[in-house]
Design an enzyme around this catalytic site. Sequence first.
Site, PDB file in Angstrom:
ATOM      1  N   HIS A 142     -26.088  18.183   3.224  1.00 21.82           N
ATOM      2  CA  HIS A 142     -25.623  19.574   3.295  1.00 21.82           C
ATOM      3  C   HIS A 142     -25.455  20.029   4.744  1.00 21.82           C
ATOM      4  CE1 HIS A 142     -25.427  23.867   2.102  1.00 21.82           C
ATOM      5  NE2 HIS A 142     -26.119  24.051   3.222  1.00 21.82           N
ATOM      6  N   GLU A 143     -26.472  19.800   5.564  1.00 21.79           N
ATOM      7  CA  GLU A 143     -26.404  20.244   6.959  1.00 21.79           C
ATOM      8  C   GLU A 143     -25.323  19.487   7.735  1.00 21.79           C
ATOM      9  OE1 GLU A 143     -27.746  22.981   7.713  1.00 21.79           O
ATOM     10  OE2 GLU A 143     -29.087  23.099   5.997  1.00 21.79           O
ATOM     11  N   HIS A 147     -22.009  21.092   7.229  1.00 22.92           N
ATOM     12  CA  HIS A 147     -21.689  22.216   8.118  1.00 22.92           C
ATOM     13  C   HIS A 147     -21.043  21.719   9.414  1.00 22.92           C
ATOM     14  CE1 HIS A 147     -23.400  25.272   5.651  1.00 22.92           C
ATOM     15  NE2 HIS A 147     -24.665  24.870   5.801  1.00 22.92           N
ATOM     16  N   ASP A 179     -21.373  27.496   3.671  1.00 20.13           N
ATOM     17  CA  ASP A 179     -22.202  27.607   2.471  1.00 20.13           C
ATOM     18  C   ASP A 179     -21.341  28.193   1.356  1.00 20.13           C
ATOM     19  OD1 ASP A 179     -24.740  26.665   3.207  1.00 20.13           O
ATOM     20  OD2 ASP A 179     -25.213  28.544   4.220  1.00 20.13           O
TER      21      ASP A 179
END
Length: 188
Positions: free
Chosen positions: A123-124, A127, A133
Amino acid sequence: MHVRKLTSGLAAVLAVTFSLLGGQAVAAPAPVADHLAAARVVTYDASGSAEFRTAVDRGAAIWNESVDAVELQPVASGQRANIRVLADNGWPRAQTTSLGNGTVYIGRQAVDQGYNTIRISSHELGHILGLPDRKPGPCTSLMSGSSAGVACTNPYPNAAEKAEVEGNFGGELTRTAGAVPVGVTIVD
């Protein structure tokens, strides 16, 4: 890297097909130029990720399995990485400096609450690859982050997320609508 393999295979099939249809041998077309098919390499330094090192490497591998336009590689010794990955006691977050560059924090607070370390890592890194998000969201959306709940362990981007990263890094490196603004810390 799926597209490069497919492109090379397609070129070979077309060369054979055209030569058989025409009744005479013809030279195979030149292979696609490497610079057109090559993924943009983005390096990461996970030496500061402590106990999350394996999760960070797996998160990078998941992105490499999922997209063709960018490839995450561990930084070579003595080189500067595009992405620094650090462990801390806060909540997971990413600070982008530009597309493919920034700092990821794998926060122990989320891990202590039961969130999956590989999902956090993927997920990170998402980014840093330009994804925002998407909260609230289902477990099938990697970028739904913590809103999918602690039972969600899915570390894979869905088709839309993959396509967005491909668009971010493909061709002219155009940013897609809704992409992560640079110079912002995104706390999940």
